[in-house]
Motif scaffolding. Sequence first.
Motif, PDB file in Angstrom:
ATOM      1  N   VAL A 309       0.836  -1.198   0.000  1.00 41.82           N
ATOM      2  CA  VAL A 309       0.000   0.000   0.000  1.00 41.82           C
ATOM      3  C   VAL A 309       0.876   1.255   0.000  1.00 41.82           C
ATOM      4  CG1 VAL A 309      -1.614   1.372   1.381  1.00 41.82           C
ATOM      5  CG2 VAL A 309      -2.008  -1.076   1.065  1.00 41.82           C
ATOM      6  N   ALA A 310       1.910   1.249   0.848  1.00 40.62           N
ATOM      7  CA  ALA A 310       2.803   2.411   0.917  1.00 40.62           C
ATOM      8  C   ALA A 310       3.477   2.648  -0.430  1.00 40.62           C
ATOM      9  CB  ALA A 310       3.841   2.202   2.015  1.00 40.62           C
ATOM     10  N   GLY A 311       3.878   1.563  -1.111  1.00 39.76           N
ATOM     11  CA  GLY A 311       4.489   1.704  -2.428  1.00 39.76           C
ATOM     12  C   GLY A 311       3.518   2.266  -3.457  1.00 39.76           C
ATOM     13  N   ALA A 312       2.259   1.826  -3.378  1.00 40.91           N
ATOM     14  CA  ALA A 312       1.245   2.339  -4.303  1.00 40.91           C
ATOM     15  C   ALA A 312       0.993   3.823  -4.066  1.00 40.91           C
ATOM     16  CB  ALA A 312      -0.049   1.549  -4.137  1.00 40.91           C
ATOM     17  N   LEU A 313       1.022   4.256  -2.814  1.00 41.52           N
ATOM     18  CA  LEU A 313       0.814   5.669  -2.490  1.00 41.52           C
ATOM     19  C   LEU A 313       2.000   6.523  -2.928  1.00 41.52           C
ATOM     20  CD1 LEU A 313      -0.878   5.328   1.010  1.00 41.52           C
ATOM     21  CD2 LEU A 313      -1.929   6.213  -1.086  1.00 41.52           C
ATOM     22  N   GLU A 314       3.182   5.916  -2.952  1.00 43.19           N
ATOM     23  CA  GLU A 314       4.336   6.654  -3.464  1.00 43.19           C
ATOM     24  C   GLU A 314       4.152   6.984  -4.941  1.00 43.19           C
ATOM     25  OE1 GLU A 314       8.665   5.517  -3.158  1.00 43.19           O
ATOM     26  OE2 GLU A 314       7.998   4.989  -1.129  1.00 43.19           O
ATOM     27  N   MET A 315       3.614   6.038  -5.695  1.00 48.71           N
ATOM     28  CA  MET A 315       3.399   6.252  -7.127  1.00 48.71           C
ATOM     29  C   MET A 315       2.195   7.142  -7.379  1.00 48.71           C
ATOM     30  SD  MET A 315       4.156   2.386  -8.544  1.00 48.71           S
ATOM     31  CE  MET A 315       4.207   2.875 -10.269  1.00 48.71           C
ATOM     32  N   ASP A 316       1.179   7.041  -6.532  1.00 48.39           N
ATOM     33  CA  ASP A 316      -0.042   7.830  -6.689  1.00 48.39           C
ATOM     34  C   ASP A 316      -0.572   8.191  -5.305  1.00 48.39           C
ATOM     35  OD1 ASP A 316      -2.420   9.031  -7.272  1.00 48.39           O
ATOM     36  OD2 ASP A 316      -3.373   7.257  -8.161  1.00 48.39           O
ATOM     37  N   PRO A 317      -0.194   9.354  -4.768  1.00 43.17           N
ATOM     38  CA  PRO A 317      -0.582   9.720  -3.405  1.00 43.17           C
ATOM     39  C   PRO A 317      -2.089   9.887  -3.199  1.00 43.17           C
ATOM     40  CG  PRO A 317       1.180  11.127  -4.234  1.00 43.17           C
ATOM     41  CD  PRO A 317       0.665  10.367  -5.396  1.00 43.17           C
ATOM     42  N   HIS A 318      -2.825   9.967  -4.290  1.00 44.70           N
ATOM     43  CA  HIS A 318      -4.261  10.190  -4.154  1.00 44.70           C
ATOM     44  C   HIS A 318      -5.078   8.910  -4.324  1.00 44.70           C
ATOM     45  CE1 HIS A 318      -3.543  14.474  -4.010  1.00 44.70           C
ATOM     46  NE2 HIS A 318      -2.767  14.357  -5.070  1.00 44.70           N
ATOM     47  N   ARG A 319      -4.413   7.800  -4.408  1.00 48.34           N
ATOM     48  CA  ARG A 319      -5.121   6.530  -4.511  1.00 48.34           C
ATOM     49  C   ARG A 319      -5.842   6.242  -3.198  1.00 48.34           C
ATOM     50  NH1 ARG A 319      -2.603   1.046  -7.124  1.00 48.34           N
ATOM     51  NH2 ARG A 319      -4.419  -0.295  -6.814  1.00 48.34           N
ATOM     52  N   THR A 320      -7.024   5.632  -3.284  1.00 51.17           N
ATOM     53  CA  THR A 320      -7.804   5.388  -2.069  1.00 51.17           C
ATOM     54  C   THR A 320      -8.289   3.949  -1.922  1.00 51.17           C
ATOM     55  OG1 THR A 320      -9.857   6.065  -3.178  1.00 51.17           O
ATOM     56  CG2 THR A 320      -8.645   7.776  -1.980  1.00 51.17           C
ATOM     57  N   VAL A 321      -8.184   3.121  -2.960  1.00 50.98           N
ATOM     58  CA  VAL A 321      -8.671   1.744  -2.907  1.00 50.98           C
ATOM     59  C   VAL A 321      -7.500   0.804  -3.152  1.00 50.98           C
ATOM     60  CG1 VAL A 321     -10.272   0.047  -3.874  1.00 50.98           C
ATOM     61  CG2 VAL A 321     -10.953   2.450  -3.723  1.00 50.98           C
ATOM     62  N   PHE A 322      -7.361  -0.217  -2.293  1.00 50.39           N
ATOM     63  CA  PHE A 322      -6.208  -1.104  -2.341  1.00 50.39           C
ATOM     64  C   PHE A 322      -6.679  -2.559  -2.360  1.00 50.39           C
ATOM     65  CE2 PHE A 322      -5.220   2.854  -0.218  1.00 50.39           C
ATOM     66  CZ  PHE A 322      -4.126   3.305  -0.957  1.00 50.39           C
ATOM     67  N   ASN A 323      -6.170  -3.293  -3.328  1.00 54.89           N
ATOM     68  CA  ASN A 323      -6.666  -4.629  -3.626  1.00 54.89           C
ATOM     69  C   ASN A 323      -6.087  -5.676  -2.674  1.00 54.89           C
ATOM     70  OD1 ASN A 323      -7.859  -6.780  -4.915  1.00 54.89           O
ATOM     71  ND2 ASN A 323      -6.980  -6.362  -6.922  1.00 54.89           N
ATOM     72  N   ALA A 324      -6.935  -6.569  -2.204  1.00 52.77           N
ATOM     73  CA  ALA A 324      -6.509  -7.678  -1.350  1.00 52.77           C
ATOM     74  C   ALA A 324      -7.118  -8.995  -1.822  1.00 52.77           C
ATOM     75  CB  ALA A 324      -6.903  -7.409   0.100  1.00 52.77           C
ATOM     76  N   THR A 325      -7.448  -9.083  -3.100  1.00 51.47           N
ATOM     77  CA  THR A 325      -8.117 -10.254  -3.645  1.00 51.47           C
ATOM     78  C   THR A 325      -7.135 -11.407  -3.853  1.00 51.47           C
ATOM     79  OG1 THR A 325      -9.738  -8.868  -4.765  1.00 51.47           O
ATOM     80  CG2 THR A 325      -9.450 -11.109  -5.609  1.00 51.47           C
ATOM     81  N   PRO A 326      -7.484 -12.638  -3.420  1.00 48.64           N
ATOM     82  CA  PRO A 326      -6.609 -13.792  -3.671  1.00 48.64           C
ATOM     83  C   PRO A 326      -6.390 -14.015  -5.160  1.00 48.64           C
ATOM     84  CG  PRO A 326      -8.322 -14.341  -2.075  1.00 48.64           C
ATOM     85  CD  PRO A 326      -8.676 -12.995  -2.633  1.00 48.64           C
ATOM     86  N   ASN A 327      -5.303 -14.696  -5.475  1.00 49.12           N
ATOM     87  CA  ASN A 327      -4.983 -14.982  -6.867  1.00 49.12           C
ATOM     88  C   ASN A 327      -6.000 -15.934  -7.482  1.00 49.12           C
ATOM     89  OD1 ASN A 327      -2.720 -13.332  -6.919  1.00 49.12           O
ATOM     90  ND2 ASN A 327      -1.345 -14.976  -6.267  1.00 49.12           N
TER      91      ASN A 327
END
Length: 554
Positions: A309-327
Amino acid sequence: MNRWSVPRRLRVALETQPPTTLVNEAIMKTRLTTLSAFLCVLCGSIQAADFVLASKDTPPVPIIVFKDAPPRTREAADTLAGYIEKISGQKPTVIDGAPQAMPDSAIWVGVQPEVRALFPKVDFDFQHPEEIVIAANEKHVVIAGRDRWDPARMEVRARESVTKGVQQEYGTINAVYTFLQDQLGVRWLWPGELGEDVPKRERLALSVPLEYRYHPQMRARGSMFHFSSLGYKGYGRSHEWTMRQRLQLCSLSMDGGPGFGDWWDRYHEKHPEIFALQPDGTRSGFPDPHTAKLCMSNPKVWELWLEQVAGALEMDPHRTVFNATPNDGWASGHCVCDKCSAWDHPDGEPRGFNWAKRKETRPATSDRDVTFANKLGELLKQKYPGKDYRVLMLSYGHSRPAPVKARPADNVIMSMVANFLGRAGLVDSGSTRGDTFREQFEAWAKIVPSMFWRPNTGSPAGWQQGLPDLHVAQTIRDFKDVAAANCMGIYIDSVWEHWATQGPLYYIMGSSRGIPPLIRKRSSATTTAAPSAPPRRMCASISRASKRSACPSQ
């Protein structure tokens, strides 16, 4: 007079009432009728004022876009000017910021200090995401919406691409396209010039006063046609069309697949313990690296997910939804450790599971997946207090049945892979009870605070290959039911953009007027806006557009 020559109703009245009474009643009715007609004419004359945008006798009113508008909003103002020219033959001037010499009349694009004075009774403090307002009086029009953007972060870098002009909300842009469609009668039936229906008028005017306001229920719309979503560089060719249908520029992101596809490559050597325990005692990543399941109850998985999540926010600080779906590989390789198994409810629907050289019937994983998502949601709140961050979890495969006991937390969005788009009565092949996808969707809808709909389309009648698989009536019903279930977004996997054979269905799916509950949710309305296009209007639009084709056979 022969009594039989008099109509029966009048004859009865003459026989039962004095003539004077009948005459007085007739006079009174005549006076009331005359008075009513006079009031109708008077009211009509009061309400019949027009605001003229352009005519053959007068130059078009200027368009004033708010100062320092982001690039896509400025582009929308130019697009508005271009369509006014197509309709009336005259192109308005586009002005950046209010001029020192204020014009007598103008079209104001976006909220700016001057419009608050010109429209003192209109509320420009938008309370809802993507809310828009279109208002007009005898001198001015304002087309505005809730805009959110970070001037320093208008480029979002993904692993293989860069998307420019990114905003968090695009209210004003969507308001411009709503104005073009609802007030000026422009239609975009399919992509490209031949798909445009632009009425021609020497005098372009609005009936005033006008105020129209709405905000969308469906905040995640960009992936309905995900090949033409914002930033997608591959297959799709309908990016401009999806923008003008107010699908592309939405305010909520939505992944359509799993959240851990690269974890085996990243972590299997350093953290083998985070992967699913197999019945043979190994953590082998069965059935293959890209579909390896996790040991969801392991706190190390939670820790690494928060790092992701922290890495995703580094690329896009305004992101608000984070995926946790199994493969994917939904029947294979799930964890059988005691802690993960304890998250399953024993009364869950029995489902068939596979491991290497072993098959077994176990309860559905719905309670397990919801418990996992809730734990991540709890940790997300702790790490980012005050942020409106959410966990995305797909209901897919063995988690399609609704959970028995677990309930998603308020910051967990369940995304339903319920494959009933255009297909009535389709049964989930993994269900031992014979449940249909629609039944599963309806069961989830009763218990979730937030929900997306993410159907797989398959190819039951040549959909993927471009055959004329047109299930219009069923699709309208599906979309209305999804909207009634308070869905926040739609991701369709996939719409293959076979416009020649399936275009009419795409128009119905994409048009915000075609299925009103899909995108429009009115917060208030006082309007003389043109009604949505009825079938006759749509047919006329298609007829006019088709006549412009260079090849009659098309």
